[in-house]
Design a protein around this motif. Structure first.
Motif, PDB file in Angstrom:
ATOM      1  N   ARG A  38      11.107   5.089  -8.039  1.00 49.95           N
ATOM      2  CA  ARG A  38      11.060   3.658  -8.322  1.00 49.95           C
ATOM      3  C   ARG A  38      12.140   2.887  -7.560  1.00 49.95           C
ATOM      4  O   ARG A  38      11.975   1.698  -7.269  1.00 49.95           O
ATOM      5  N   ALA A  39      13.235   3.561  -7.223  1.00 48.58           N
ATOM      6  CA  ALA A  39      14.269   2.901  -6.422  1.00 48.58           C
ATOM      7  C   ALA A  39      13.718   2.485  -5.060  1.00 48.58           C
ATOM      8  O   ALA A  39      14.086   1.433  -4.525  1.00 48.58           O
ATOM      9  N   HIS A  40      12.834   3.307  -4.499  1.00 50.27           N
ATOM     10  CA  HIS A  40      12.233   2.952  -3.217  1.00 50.27           C
ATOM     11  C   HIS A  40      11.312   1.739  -3.359  1.00 50.27           C
ATOM     12  O   HIS A  40      11.289   0.859  -2.485  1.00 50.27           O
ATOM     13  N   TYR A  41      10.554   1.689  -4.452  1.00 48.66           N
ATOM     14  CA  TYR A  41       9.719   0.511  -4.702  1.00 48.66           C
ATOM     15  C   TYR A  41      10.584  -0.750  -4.767  1.00 48.66           C
ATOM     16  O   TYR A  41      10.259  -1.780  -4.172  1.00 48.66           O
ATOM     17  N   ALA A  42      11.682  -0.662  -5.512  1.00 49.45           N
ATOM     18  CA  ALA A  42      12.548  -1.829  -5.678  1.00 49.45           C
ATOM     19  C   ALA A  42      13.127  -2.284  -4.343  1.00 49.45           C
ATOM     20  O   ALA A  42      13.161  -3.485  -4.045  1.00 49.45           O
ATOM     21  N   SER A  78       0.841  -1.192   0.000  1.00 52.06           N
ATOM     22  CA  SER A  78       0.000   0.000   0.000  1.00 52.06           C
ATOM     23  C   SER A  78       0.879   1.246   0.000  1.00 52.06           C
ATOM     24  O   SER A  78       2.049   1.207   0.410  1.00 52.06           O
ATOM     25  N   TYR A  79       0.306   2.347  -0.423  1.00 54.80           N
ATOM     26  CA  TYR A  79       1.028   3.616  -0.413  1.00 54.80           C
ATOM     27  C   TYR A  79       1.418   3.999   1.011  1.00 54.80           C
ATOM     28  O   TYR A  79       2.508   4.527   1.254  1.00 54.80           O
ATOM     29  N   GLU A  80       0.539   3.692   1.973  1.00 48.53           N
ATOM     30  CA  GLU A  80       0.817   4.025   3.379  1.00 48.53           C
ATOM     31  C   GLU A  80       2.023   3.243   3.898  1.00 48.53           C
ATOM     32  O   GLU A  80       2.870   3.789   4.622  1.00 48.53           O
ATOM     33  N   GLU A  81       2.137   1.959   3.515  1.00 54.05           N
ATOM     34  CA  GLU A  81       3.295   1.165   3.928  1.00 54.05           C
ATOM     35  C   GLU A  81       4.580   1.730   3.334  1.00 54.05           C
ATOM     36  O   GLU A  81       5.626   1.791   3.995  1.00 54.05           O
ATOM     37  N   THR A 111       5.279   4.846   2.314  1.00 49.21           N
ATOM     38  CA  THR A 111       5.696   6.115   2.915  1.00 49.21           C
ATOM     39  C   THR A 111       6.118   5.938   4.372  1.00 49.21           C
ATOM     40  O   THR A 111       6.965   6.693   4.866  1.00 49.21           O
ATOM     41  N   ALA A 112       5.562   4.947   5.060  1.00 50.86           N
ATOM     42  CA  ALA A 112       6.002   4.666   6.432  1.00 50.86           C
ATOM     43  C   ALA A 112       7.425   4.123   6.445  1.00 50.86           C
ATOM     44  O   ALA A 112       8.210   4.404   7.362  1.00 50.86           O
ATOM     45  N   GLU A 113       7.776   3.357   5.410  1.00 46.35           N
ATOM     46  CA  GLU A 113       9.124   2.798   5.304  1.00 46.35           C
ATOM     47  C   GLU A 113      10.147   3.879   4.970  1.00 46.35           C
ATOM     48  O   GLU A 113      11.289   3.845   5.438  1.00 46.35           O
ATOM     49  N   TYR A 114       9.737   4.859   4.166  1.00 44.31           N
ATOM     50  CA  TYR A 114      10.638   5.944   3.745  1.00 44.31           C
ATOM     51  C   TYR A 114       9.955   7.285   4.046  1.00 44.31           C
ATOM     52  O   TYR A 114       9.522   7.997   3.125  1.00 44.31           O
ATOM     53  N   PRO A 115       9.857   7.656   5.318  1.00 40.99           N
ATOM     54  CA  PRO A 115       8.996   8.781   5.712  1.00 40.99           C
ATOM     55  C   PRO A 115       9.429  10.148   5.220  1.00 40.99           C
ATOM     56  O   PRO A 115       8.602  11.039   5.057  1.00 40.99           O
ATOM     57  N   ASP A 116      10.719  10.360   4.984  1.00 40.82           N
ATOM     58  CA  ASP A 116      11.193  11.688   4.624  1.00 40.82           C
ATOM     59  C   ASP A 116      11.633  11.802   3.168  1.00 40.82           C
ATOM     60  O   ASP A 116      12.213  12.808   2.772  1.00 40.82           O
ATOM     61  N   ALA A 117      11.354  10.764   2.387  1.00 37.34           N
ATOM     62  CA  ALA A 117      11.877  10.726   1.027  1.00 37.34           C
ATOM     63  C   ALA A 117      10.810  11.066  -0.005  1.00 37.34           C
ATOM     64  O   ALA A 117       9.619  10.842   0.211  1.00 37.34           O
ATOM     65  N   VAL A 118      11.265  11.614  -1.132  1.00 37.48           N
ATOM     66  CA  VAL A 118      10.428  11.699  -2.316  1.00 37.48           C
ATOM     67  C   VAL A 118      10.462  10.313  -2.942  1.00 37.48           C
ATOM     68  O   VAL A 118      11.518   9.836  -3.373  1.00 37.48           O
ATOM     69  N   ILE A 119       9.324   9.629  -2.976  1.00 37.42           N
ATOM     70  CA  ILE A 119       9.295   8.239  -3.400  1.00 37.42           C
ATOM     71  C   ILE A 119       9.597   8.113  -4.893  1.00 37.42           C
ATOM     72  O   ILE A 119       8.940   8.734  -5.727  1.00 37.42           O
TER      73      ILE A 119
END
Length: 312
Positions: free
Chosen positions: A159-163, A144-147, A149-157
């Motif tokens: 595709r690297a974050h998805y990976a 989910s989008y909430e999961e 952003t909780a994993e990377y709270p201060d980042a501009v999300i």
């Protein structure tokens, strides 16, 4: 000789170091200045600039204290000489169907018109990320989008974050697999971002009082004619510099970029494109070991920006 690094990322976009950690690392590297140029965000600038200022104040206090009381503090300050933190940004733009990046240095990151534009970009990114999460769910990946952003709270999300998220949760065996199967271009869970054009990025940077620079042109793999046309159009829009010194360039690349800059009267810029552990082997200040950006490069950019601003 004083050195600088004019292309650096923090964990406010897709780097691994916090803005504070970057300042400390720049001190360790002996940089006179570095530019924090996160992708499409200015969220880390205040922290980095404030922390560097605090270090300078500590150094000044140590220098002014009585010698017998300040010896230890003075030694510590010398080891942690605070660099200038240049407020910057790296815009992701689209030109003829491919990504082109434009770096802005010395932006007024408190400019309300500028921050308003960035908020619109953030809102667009949020909508895109929610759609990508929905597509992943349809393809058997319960994220989910909430999961995210909780994993990377201060980042501009990105595709690297998805990976990284899919890899850490065991949904893929490697980060490359995440791109190959799900989120790469033309894959089932990919949705393209809304992007500004390179000319619009140049205009946004100029409106915020900044110095616009065409980032790593060699990486776009354009023909000479295509790159020449892009550079000409950006120069007409107000481009000031071109990244002619870069971590992955060989000697021939650098010569070609310096010649292109000279052809259009552009100042030379340079940087590592440091992302911390997210780009293994690529280090701050030195890139893959051979990068060297002298302080004179920063002086040349400032001079070029002043001349451009005073031109009729």
């Amino acid at each position: 000789m004083l050195t600088v690094d004019l292309h650096v990322h923090s964990n406010r976009s897709d780097g691994s170091f916090s803005p504070t950690q970057l300042v400390d690392y720049a001190c360790e590297k002996g940089l006179a200045a570095f530019a924090l140029t996160d992708h499409d965000t200015i969220d880390g600038l205040e922290e980095a600039i404030r922390y560097a200022q605090e270090l300078r104040e500590e150094q000044n206090q140590a220098a002014c204290a009585p010698a017998e009381a300040s010896q230890d503090r003075g030694l510590q300050a010398a080891k942690r000489r605070a660099p200038e933190v240049i407020p910057g940004i790296e815009f992701s733009t689209e030109y003829m169907g491919q990504d082109v990046h434009v770096v802005g240095l010395y932006i007024d990151y408190r400019n309300q018109d500028f921050t308003g534009q960035l908020k619109a970009f953030v809102d667009s990114r949020t909508a895109r990320n929610r759609k990508m999460c929905a597509l992943l769910q349809k393809n058997g990946i319960p994220v989910s989008y909430e999961e995210l952003t909780a994993e990377y709270p201060d980042a501009v999300i990105t595709r690297a974050h998805y990976a990284k998220f899919l890899f850490s949760r065991g949904y893929v065996k490697t980060m490359s697999e995440a791109f190959d199967r799900y989120i790469g271009d033309d894959c089932p869970c990919y949705i393209p971002r809304e992007k500004v054009t390179p000319v619009q990025a140049v205009e946004l940077i100029l409106a915020a009082g900044g110095i616009p620079i065409l980032a790593h042109p060699v990486l776009y793999h354009m023909s000479d004619a295509q790159l020449d046309a892009l550079t000409a159009s950006l120069k007409e829009a107000g481009l000031v510099g071109l990244e002619a010194i870069y971590s992955t360039y060989n000697d021939a690349d650098e010569r070609r970029m310096r010649a292109l800059a000279a052809k259009y009267g552009l100042a030379v810029s340079g940087g590592s494109d440091f992302h911390g552990t997210n780009k293994p082997g690529l280090d701050l200040a030195v890139g893959y070991g051979k990068l060297f950006v002298p302080y004179s490069v920063l002086e040349g950019l400032r001079k070029a920006a002043q001349e451009a601003a005073s031109a009729p």
